[in-house]
Design an enzyme around this catalytic site. Sequence first.
Site, short mmCIF file in Angstrom:
data_model
loop_
_atom_site.label_atom_id
_atom_site.label_comp_id
_atom_site.label_asym_id
_atom_site.label_seq_id
_atom_site.Cartn_x
_atom_site.Cartn_y
_atom_site.Cartn_z
N HIS A 119 0.86 -1.16 0.10
CA HIS A 119 -0.06 0.01 0.02
C HIS A 119 0.73 1.17 -0.09
O HIS A 119 1.45 1.73 1.12
CB HIS A 119 -0.66 -0.10 1.09
CG HIS A 119 -1.76 1.08 1.36
ND1 HIS A 119 -3.25 1.02 0.89
CD2 HIS A 119 -1.68 2.36 1.67
CE1 HIS A 119 -3.78 2.16 1.49
NE2 HIS A 119 -2.84 3.17 1.63
N CYS B 116 -3.11 11.65 4.03
CA CYS B 116 -2.72 11.28 5.21
C CYS B 116 -2.76 12.79 6.18
O CYS B 116 -1.98 13.77 5.69
CB CYS B 116 -1.57 10.63 5.80
SG CYS B 116 -1.10 10.43 7.42
N ASN C 16 -2.80 8.50 -2.73
CA ASN C 16 -2.58 6.87 -2.96
C ASN C 16 -1.79 6.95 -4.27
O ASN C 16 -2.03 8.01 -5.12
CB ASN C 16 -3.51 6.08 -2.83
CG ASN C 16 -3.98 5.83 -1.09
OD1 ASN C 16 -3.85 5.15 -0.72
ND2 ASN C 16 -5.09 6.86 -0.87
#
Length: 321
Positions: free
Chosen positions: A207, A240, A249
Amino acid sequence: MKSASQRLYIQEVSARDGFQMETQMVPTDKKIAYLNRLSDTGLSKIEVTSFTSPTSIPTLADAESVIKGMLRAPGVIYTALVPNLRGCERALATSIDEINLVMSASESHNLANLRMTCEQSLVQLASIARRARGTVQISASISTAFGCPFEGNIDVARIMELIARIEGMGIDQVSLCDTTGMANPTQVEHLFAEVRSRWPEKEFTAHFHNTRGMGLANVLAALRVGITRFDAALGGLGGCPFAPGATGNVCTEDLVHMLHAMGYDTDVDLDGLLLIAADLPSLVGHEIPGQVVKAGLSTRRYPLPSVANRTTALHRPAAGL
């Protein structure tokens, strides 16, 4: 690197990891329509929501309604983030296929993000796993596995210790997460090589966030040591709250485009993804970081300029070299 004919699995997280970062809530009916479109593109897994406190993340307060209203495609695993035992009970009352538990490798990030120590999180993960085992699939995500914005580098031994503790809980899959975009390809290759050496039969997911522009490079590094499962968010949504300037992402359509160009099989309909990505700015109310939806496929070909335009171009200085 593994053979380019190998099957890779793309796991879409934009409806949770992306939408939770939006300042305005995407209406429930539009979320459902969005998920229904994603379900038809061949993605192996879709993270649809989070069963966190509605006061903490109001943009995902409609978790139950989304799961109840969405359509399901055969072969797709539908998963939801579960931060605590109360969230687990809410999730188990729905038809979700999998719950995804989360904790940080960094003590500081865990305190900031989850308001508990790492040891407290491990105790909670064990209790959730006991409650859910035999009912749904269970996965766990280790945040800040490649670095913490407060503490810096995370020792490989720390990651190995956490995976061992989680493995003992009977959890099916583990994701190693570059939560704040601090990873680099050398680090990624080293960590995943160590992890796969110790647990060669266990499924691990990579991830990555693209905060510092290394997301796709980190995917290639993980591929080199046999990782076949990758989280990504359509349009590059997400971020974040503890990474100022975070751009989100790894972008799903950019990732699939790269893998297909390299000859890998993802079973994902890239054209279908691009159609959804093209509508994403109107859904979230702002431009998205994804590149392929703007530039087009690398296989796209353009007509030559007219003779008059080419003659004019000869008198212009060269550009774009």
